[in-house]
Write a protein that holds these residues in place. Structure first.
Motif, short mmCIF file in Angstrom:
data_model
loop_
_atom_site.label_atom_id
_atom_site.label_comp_id
_atom_site.label_asym_id
_atom_site.label_seq_id
_atom_site.Cartn_x
_atom_site.Cartn_y
_atom_site.Cartn_z
N GLU A 135 0.86 -1.18 -0.15
CA GLU A 135 -0.09 -0.07 -0.10
C GLU A 135 0.85 1.40 -0.10
O GLU A 135 0.48 2.12 -0.55
CB GLU A 135 -0.80 -0.09 1.29
N GLY A 136 1.90 1.30 0.39
CA GLY A 136 2.93 2.29 0.56
C GLY A 136 3.60 2.65 -0.93
O GLY A 136 4.25 3.90 -0.96
N ARG A 226 -13.38 -2.11 11.03
CA ARG A 226 -11.88 -2.64 11.47
C ARG A 226 -11.12 -1.87 10.31
O ARG A 226 -11.27 -1.44 9.33
CB ARG A 226 -11.73 -4.21 11.29
N GLY A 227 -9.83 -1.48 10.82
CA GLY A 227 -8.55 -0.90 9.85
C GLY A 227 -8.69 0.38 10.29
O GLY A 227 -9.65 1.35 10.19
N VAL A 234 -6.97 -5.65 -1.36
CA VAL A 234 -8.05 -6.68 -1.23
C VAL A 234 -8.00 -7.46 -2.69
O VAL A 234 -8.69 -7.42 -3.44
CB VAL A 234 -9.50 -6.07 -1.22
N VAL A 235 -6.99 -8.50 -2.57
CA VAL A 235 -6.43 -9.53 -3.40
C VAL A 235 -6.32 -10.90 -2.99
O VAL A 235 -6.22 -11.15 -1.72
CB VAL A 235 -5.22 -8.84 -4.08
N ASP A 236 -6.23 -11.82 -3.91
CA ASP A 236 -5.75 -13.26 -3.14
C ASP A 236 -4.44 -13.31 -3.01
O ASP A 236 -3.80 -12.24 -3.12
CB ASP A 236 -6.74 -14.34 -4.15
N ASP A 237 -4.09 -14.63 -2.43
CA ASP A 237 -2.78 -14.74 -2.05
C ASP A 237 -1.70 -14.99 -3.05
O ASP A 237 -0.64 -15.14 -2.97
CB ASP A 237 -2.58 -15.99 -1.02
N LYS A 288 -1.55 -6.37 4.54
CA LYS A 288 -2.07 -5.46 5.25
C LYS A 288 -3.59 -5.82 5.59
O LYS A 288 -3.99 -5.56 6.77
CB LYS A 288 -1.75 -4.14 4.59
N ALA A 289 -4.23 -6.07 4.62
CA ALA A 289 -5.86 -6.47 4.79
C ALA A 289 -5.88 -7.40 5.69
O ALA A 289 -7.08 -7.37 6.46
CB ALA A 289 -6.48 -6.73 3.38
#
Ligand SMILES: NC(=O)c1ccc[n+]([C@@H]2O[C@H](COP(=O)([O-])OP(=O)(O)OC[C@H]3O[C@@H](n4cnc5c(N)ncnc54)[C@H](OP(=O)(O)O)[C@@H]3O)[C@@H](O)[C@H]2O)c1
Length: 311
Positions: A135-136, A226-227, A234-237, A288-289
């Protein structure tokens, strides 16, 4: 909790609204269509018919709904995205992301909402440096003209980041698959793959982050309370090259094996946006999510997700 959903009838809104109702939230859903409003009301929420560009209407709708949380899921993406016409096809979505976001933020502030959750996209990271973005990392603020929609995403994120008196979270979703999306077995991507019109570029190195639309919806529900404010991937692994995911996808939807062509053919046939997706796109990390929203995807990878949901 009182929740206002702008975009209650879209690809994610249709999956999100039942989850919110199931969790006993008091939901108001916005649509421009009286017919869709009736359909929403039959699901047990309150519907408002309003266009986001009607600033007084949006403000009034929020003053009546008095939401604690506003969720912004507005897009206007065509069912069939043509990579050669990407910038042109996204122009109305760009406007929703800039002017539309501004209108929703102003109305949410006027109505005293405390939290605002907006749809963003993982593919807006600047396509330089490492393969997996957090995210950064820098967003693509100065893309070439063919990628102008990325600029609108960055502008939206700046608006969100600068909003006062509200906790704002932007959810950078992966590419949706699942019911009602272009990747559904009856969607436009499936149609292209069945026609062998979605070739894999040799040596494909672009990383696609995918997410089942229900997992995107469940992350949005988690973000209600939350958060910390900020962005969340917001993605899969498992970010994957087209070389990895596309043959599995084709197999699951019982399409012929995708063609493999040189990169020059991708560029010639699909233009710079198709070449970017095949060779430059960066994937995203969901750490992070997971950590801060207490969320994890039910389909941790498209490998199981495709088989379970599309087969
Ligand atoms: N991350 C991703 O991969 C991603 C994200 C979004 C969409 N998509 C894809 O794009 C395609 C279309 O998706 P979609 O159905 O969500 O998009 P859509 O048909 O563009 O609808 C999105 C929502 O925005 C609302 N909306 C649009 N313009 C509006 C305006 N001026 N005022 C108020 N509301 C407005 C629509 O409401 P009404 O039409 O009811 O008024 C609808 O609820 C699908 O294939 C989907 O998978 C992908």
């Amino acid at each position: 909790m009182r929740v206002f959903v702008a975009g209650a009838t879209g690809a994610i809104g249709r999956r999100l609204v039942p989850m919110l109702i199931q969790a006993r939230h008091e939901v108001t859903g916005m649509t421009r269509s009286p017919d869709r409003a009736s359909a929403l009301e039959s699901q047990g929420l309150r519907a408002v018919v309003c266009d986001v560009y009607d600033t007084d209407g949006v403000r009034q709708a929020m003053l009546v709904a008095r939401p604690e949380v506003v969720i912004h899921e507005l897009t206007d993406i065509p069912a069939n995205v043509n990579p050669r016409r990407f910038a042109e096809q996204f122009r109305s979505t760009d406007r929703l992301r800039t002017e539309g976001t501004g209108n929703l933020l102003a109305a949410a502030q006027a109505a005293g909402a405390r939290r605002f959750i907006a749809q963003s996209i993982f593919s807006a990271y600047q396509p330089t440096g490492g393969p997996i973005k957090r995210e950064g990392d820098r967003l693509w603020s100065d893309p070439p003209e063919w990628a102008a929609p990325m600029r609108a995403v960055v502008e939206m994120e700046q608006l969100l980041g600068g909003a006062e008196h509200l906790d704002v979270l932007s959810l950078r979703y992966g590419y949706f698959y699942g019911p009602g999306t272009a990747y559904a077995s009856d969607g436009s991507v499936a149609e292209r793959v069945r026609k062998r019109a979605f070739p894999i570029g040799r040596g494909a190195s672009g990383l696609w982050s995918l997410i089942h639309v229900d997992d995107a919806a469940s992350a949005t529900v988690a973000a209600l309370d939350r958060g910390e404010p900020g962005a969340y991937n917001v993605v899969d692994d498992e970010p994957a090259t087209a070389e990895a995911w596309l043959p599995v996808y084709a197999d699951v939807i019982e399409a012929p094996k995708p063609l493999r062509v040189p990169g020059a053919v991708i560029r010639l046939g699909g233009g710079p946006y198709a070449a970017y997706m095949m060779y430059e796109l960066r994937g995203a990390s969901n750490e992070k999510a997971k950590r801060e929203l207490g969320w994890s995807p039910t389909h941790p990878s498209w490998r199981q997700g495709f088989r379970k949901e599309l087969g």
